[in-house]
Design a protein around this motif. Structure first.
Motif, mmCIF file in Angstrom:
data_model
loop_
_atom_site.group_PDB
_atom_site.id
_atom_site.type_symbol
_atom_site.label_atom_id
_atom_site.label_comp_id
_atom_site.label_asym_id
_atom_site.label_seq_id
_atom_site.Cartn_x
_atom_site.Cartn_y
_atom_site.Cartn_z
ATOM 1 N N SER A 174 -5.418 -0.023 0.382
ATOM 2 C CA SER A 174 -4.280 0.508 2.826
ATOM 3 C C SER A 174 -3.557 -0.798 2.673
ATOM 4 N N ASP B 123 1.309 4.940 10.632
ATOM 5 C CA ASP B 123 0.021 5.761 8.514
ATOM 6 C C ASP B 123 0.476 4.549 7.814
ATOM 7 N N ASN C 219 0.700 -0.955 0.229
ATOM 8 C CA ASN C 219 0.344 -0.164 0.455
ATOM 9 C C ASN C 219 0.498 0.820 0.229
ATOM 10 N N SER D 19 -1.185 -2.165 7.199
ATOM 11 C CA SER D 19 -2.620 -1.830 7.063
ATOM 12 C C SER D 19 -2.508 -3.183 7.501
ATOM 13 N N SER E 127 -1.331 -3.489 3.028
ATOM 14 C CA SER E 127 -0.169 -3.832 3.239
ATOM 15 C C SER E 127 0.690 -5.263 2.974
ATOM 16 N N ALA F 173 1.753 8.721 -0.437
ATOM 17 C CA ALA F 173 1.408 8.204 0.888
ATOM 18 C C ALA F 173 1.752 10.222 1.625
#
Length: 562
Positions: free
Chosen positions: A439, A430, A381, A433, A441, A397
């Motif tokens: 999102s 942040d 992500n 995930s 990961s 991001a």
């Protein structure tokens, strides 16, 4: 009190006797045989006839006198007692119950007679060793239509729930329904279910109301107590459904959160969230919104959801590279998995919340923090815009706010270890995930959670919402090491598990962070084979890079679904 021998045929029946229903032929035959063999063991109790008569009226023992006559006895022993103030009503009732329990109809009539003679409900309860609530319940049943009572006295009784519904209705309503369902010669059995169904009214309970007495008064709601409900719960209710729902709606309007909205429910009783809204099953963030609605029972419910971020304008809209995404992937399954798609989404949310809490609170060594940071930036992500190659897939991001904390007010890159640790933890929160959306990961988030013990931060998953996502074998597997035994119906097993884990903690094995070793090995092999650590390995074809990103996202999506 005086003992006399009297011809049983001269005794007169008490018109207000407690037992009015006929006894069974078997009971009468047994009493007659006993009297013929040993006589009357306990003399009947009689009182002198009032209003100038010279005879005796039976207070207790009508059946004994009747069977003594049938046995041909010329005289029997009786106890003559003075007439009590209530005419012997309480003594007759207590003695009758001691010999054989009265049917409910006779109990209702006897209690109503005692109340008419001046007995209070508390005094009747003490005399009969029953609670005042039980006495009130029996008195409420005295409101049943007399024609129904006469039929019930014959032994055809409804169950308690049906009886409660009938007694709560007015006599006019009972009369109309009884005309349709009263017994006939062809069908002497009453369908009490049909009678209760015809008198059923929707009840809205005070314990489900979020509004207070002010709104209840404004909408004209008058609470009625359900005397049949358990004594330890608030059983007040109203049948004015429109007023109840109106008060609930006004309360929701007055107490709507800052980012909240009122929504309707669909045919399955679920809230109709805005289009593209994603429901949050775990811990909501500050930017998440709240939807409030009324469920089928009229209770105020709320759910959290988040709206997707506005997408940036795409350079190409002709189905070129990047036109497809993870949302276009279809999962084909030949059999129902242990955990459904929704269950996997719930697990992803719970994992993410536990991972974030562990990253914020769990003790982590500095070297581990740096290793986790490397893992975080390897997540699927994370987008990196490079001057040599562009491998962005989901957009970049914004992590600048965390880096800004490492500068002093003069703009010099200067910080202490505490500030550094806090910034690194914030970046990891942040980046990493486990949510089942863009999102995610991938496997690196699972490795990170396992490394810092995020399993310890997973909440109790023994809820109705999550357990409904499990197959029967998986649900029965949750019964292991618990006193809960699998039921014949899946919903009964689920309800028993929810009750068992209400004060405990259930962590489904599928939610644990430790990744499958084979998948981890495959991931490591694939990364090593692609030479991602080699800075000289440049991606020359943007289309190939996009296709590779699509394949990787699809593979991770399927692995999570399994």
């Amino acid at each position: 009190m005086e003992l006399k021998f009297i011809d049983p045929r001269s005794l007169k029946d008490n018109p207000d006797k407690a037992r009015r229903s006929k006894s069974s032929p078997q009971a009468d035959a047994l009493l007659l045989a006993t009297i013929k063999a040993v006589g009357i063991v306990q003399p009947p109790v009689v009182a002198a006839e009032a209003d100038g008569g010279n005879g005796f009226v039976i207070d207790e023992g009508h059946r004994r006198v009747k069977q003594a006559i049938a046995a041909g006895l010329e005289e029997i022993a009786v106890l003559v007692v003075p007439r009590a103030e209530d005419g012997g009503a309480m003594r007759s009732l207590v003695t009758t119950i001691a010999h054989e329990q009265l049917n409910p109809v006779d109990q209702w009539r006897a209690i109503e007679r005692l109340v008419a003679l001046g007995w209070t409900e508390e005094a009747i309860g003490v005399a009969l060793a029953q609670s005042v609530r039980q006495i009130k319940k029996l008195r409420l049943l005295a409101n049943v239509l007399p024609a129904m009572l006469d039929h019930m006295a014959k032994g055809d009784m409804p169950d308690e729930r049906q009886l409660r519904t009938i007694a709560a209705a007015s006599l006019e309503e009972q009369k109309e329904v009884w005309k349709k369902h009263r017994p006939s010669k062809a069908d002497p059995q009453v369908s009490w279910w049909s009678v209760a169904q015809g008198l059923t009214k929707t009840r809205m309970y005070a314990r489900d109301a979020s509004f207070g007495d002010d709104l209840a008064q404004a909408y004209g709601i008058a609470w009625v107590e359900d005397l049949f409900a358990p004594a330890d719960e608030d059983s007040r209710y109203t049948s004015d459904v429109e007023a109840f729902l109106g008060a609930q709606q006004e309360w929701m309007t007055n107490n709507l959160p800052k980012k909240g909205m009122l929504v309707e429910v669909n045919g399955w009783g679920q809230p109709e969230l805005p289009k593209k809204a994603e429901r949050v099953h775990g811990k909501p963030a500050k930017s998440d919104c709240t939807a409030m609605y009324l469920d089928r029972d009229g209770k105020v419910q709320s759910v959290q959801y988040r709206m997707p971020e506005a997408k940036k304008a795409k350079a190409r809209d002709d189905g070129g590279p990047g036109a497809g995404g993870a949302d276009d992937i279809d999962i084909v399954s030949t059999s129902r998995p242990d955990v459904t798609r929704k269950g996997i989404e719930i697990i992803g949310d719970l994992r993410t919340d536990a991972l974030h809490e562990a990253l914020a609170r769990a003790p982590i060594e500095d070297d581990t923090l740096m290793a986790l940071l490397v893992l975080a930036f390897a997540g699927q992500n994370v987008s990196v815009a490079s001057g040599a190659r562009d491998i962005s897939y989901f957009g970049s991001a914004s992590l600048g706010q965390h880096a800004a904390r490492l500068f002093n007010p003069e703009g010099v890159f200067e910080f202490d270890m505490d500030t550094l640790r806090s910034a690194v933890r914030s970046v990891l929160i942040d980046v990493l995930s486990c949510r089942e959306n863009r999102s995610n990961s991938g496997i690196v988030a699972r490795v990170a959670g396992d490394a810092i013990g995020a399993d310890n931060f997973l909440p109790n998953m023994g809820s109705e919402e999550f357990l409904s996502c499990l197959s029967r074998p998986a649900l029965e597997g949750c019964c292991k090491d618990t006193p809960v035994l699998p039921r014949q119906k899946v919903k009964d097993t689920r309800a028993a598990l929810v009750e068992h884990f209400r004060e405990g903690r259930l962590i489904h094995p599928a939610a644990l962070f430790a990744p499958d070793k084979a998948k981890l090995s495959s991931w490591l092999t694939s990364k090593a084979a692609r030479g991602e650590d080699d800075p000289d390995d440049q991606v020359e074809d943007p289309q190939a890079a996009a296709d590779a990103g699509d394949a990787e996202a699809e593979q991770a999506f399927r692995e999570a679904a399994e």
